[in-house]
Design an enzyme around this catalytic site. Structure first.
Site, PDB file in Angstrom:
ATOM      1  N   ASP A 107       0.871  -1.186   0.000  1.00 34.24           N
ATOM      2  CA  ASP A 107       0.000   0.000   0.000  1.00 34.24           C
ATOM      3  C   ASP A 107       0.902   1.228   0.000  1.00 34.24           C
ATOM      4  O   ASP A 107       1.071   1.904   1.012  1.00 34.24           O
ATOM      5  CB  ASP A 107      -0.907  -0.045   1.246  1.00 34.24           C
ATOM      6  CG  ASP A 107      -1.798   1.178   1.323  1.00 34.24           C
ATOM      7  OD1 ASP A 107      -1.860   1.939   0.348  1.00 34.24           O
ATOM      8  OD2 ASP A 107      -2.432   1.373   2.380  1.00 34.24           O
ATOM      9  N   SER A 108       1.486   1.505  -1.147  1.00 32.37           N
ATOM     10  CA  SER A 108       2.550   2.517  -1.216  1.00 32.37           C
ATOM     11  C   SER A 108       2.035   3.860  -1.704  1.00 32.37           C
ATOM     12  O   SER A 108       0.905   3.980  -2.185  1.00 32.37           O
ATOM     13  CB  SER A 108       3.630   2.035  -2.192  1.00 32.37           C
ATOM     14  OG  SER A 108       3.140   2.143  -3.509  1.00 32.37           O
TER      15      SER A 108
HETATM   16  N1  SPD Z   1      -1.920   8.946  -6.094  1.00 30.14           N
HETATM   17  C1  SPD Z   1      -1.901   8.478  -4.741  1.00 30.14           C
HETATM   18  C2  SPD Z   1      -1.860   7.000  -4.616  1.00 30.14           C
HETATM   19  C3  SPD Z   1      -1.703   6.611  -3.210  1.00 30.14           C
HETATM   20  C4  SPD Z   1      -1.886   5.179  -2.984  1.00 30.14           C
HETATM   21  N2  SPD Z   1      -1.662   4.797  -1.615  1.00 30.14           N
HETATM   22  C5  SPD Z   1      -2.459   5.455  -0.664  1.00 30.14           C
HETATM   23  C6  SPD Z   1      -2.270   4.949   0.725  1.00 30.14           C
HETATM   24  C7  SPD Z   1      -3.563   4.805   1.422  1.00 30.14           C
HETATM   25  N3  SPD Z   1      -3.490   3.893   2.498  1.00 30.14           N
END
Ligand code: SPD
Length: 284
Positions: free
Chosen positions: A156-157
């Site tokens: 979850d980046s």
């Molecule tokens: N464009 C932003 C994408 C972010 C994805 N990860 C969000 C983390 C939420 N837990």
């Protein structure tokens, strides 16, 4: 326009702006610029380096889809690792699965977790569950050391810029492969099919060079660029498309359902096109 607005420059030629009721917090952490603002349209919003990460109004879509698709694909998801995800949204969904014995959150930036606890309790509320372990480490380094440990790994980046770039590399996918048990699987958020097509193609190719099963699926996240978002899944054994919806136990969710699990893998032709081999082009 009147009052205070927060604007994310989503591409060099596209921005999303939300009217701000109140700025709740801003700080420079050792890793990034962090802000929590109260918006009219989406409620509380977490931004990192001016990029929207999550909002109270639409977070459920992303967190349910990054968690329940892999956890319902694995028949016994007992040991789960979440890399990134310091807001706690993915962990909140993971621990809805009663079979999960241990959910490890590896987040590089302790300030994300601290601010989520303080300002986003609806999202971070699962972090104190007895099955959850939180480690403040670099997920790339953490995974490098592991062998045969997890049933499911969720990446979850943030977007693939700066320190997160390594989370989208073939070397990282190989390390994830080794960190998984013999029938393990992983999922990662992989950006917009409208704006990051070449990136998605490259990620899918790299995952497919490591994992026997590779899939792409979709969900609609209004605050992310283009609104339509992709997730990439690599699996040693189980195919999420083969899951029988009737075997999926009901959970309290607002976006994910057994029908949505199936439907998420029905890719429109323009997304199928991304998966066909073609010219490489680096967008990030
Ligand atoms: N464009 C932003 C994408 C972010 C994805 N990860 C969000 C983390 C939420 N837990």
């Amino acid at each position: 326009m009147q009052g205070l607005w927060v604007t994310e420059l989503q591409t060099p030629s596209l921005a999303l702006s939300c009217r701000v009721i109140k700025t709740l917090h801003r700080e420079r952490t050792p890793y990034q610029e962090l802000a929590v603002v109260e918006t009219e349209a989406f409620g509380r919003m977490l931004l990192l380096d001016d990029v929207i990460q999550t909002t109270v109004k639409d977070e459920f879509v992303y967190h349910e889809m990054i968690s329940h698709v892999p956890l319902n694909t694995h028949p016994h998801p007992r040991q789960v690792l979440v890399i990134g995800g310091g807001d706690g949204g993915a962990i909140r969904e993971v621990i809805k699965h009663t079979e999960v014995e241990r959910a490890v959150l590896v987040e590089i930036d302790a300030r994300v977790v601290a601010n989520a606890r303080e300002y986003l309790p609806e999202i971070s509320c699962g972090l104190d569950d007895a099955r959850v372990e939180i480690r403040f480490e670099d997920g790339i380094e953490h995974v490098r050391r592991l062998r045969d440990q997890y049933d499911v790994i969720i990446v979850d980046s943030t977007d693939p810029v700066g320190p997160a770039v390594g989370l989208f590399s073939r070397e990282f996918y190989q390390n994830v492969y080794h960190a998984l048990k013999a029938d393990g699987l992983f999922v990662a958020q992989t950006e917009s099919p409208f704006f990051n097509a070449a990136f998605i193609r490259r990620v899918q190719r790299d995952i497919a060079s490591v994992f026997p099963v590779t899939r792409l699926y979709l969900a609609t996240v209004p605050t992310y660029p283009g609104g339509l978002w992709t997730f990439s899944l690599g699996s040693k054994k189980y195919d999420p498309v083969e899951v029988d919806p009737q075997t999926i136990a009901p959970l309290p969710t607002r976006y994910y359902s057994p029908e949505v699990h199936k439907a998420a893998f029905a890719l429109p032709p323009f997304v199928q096109e991304i998966l066909r081999p073609g010219e490489e082009e680096e967008l990030f």
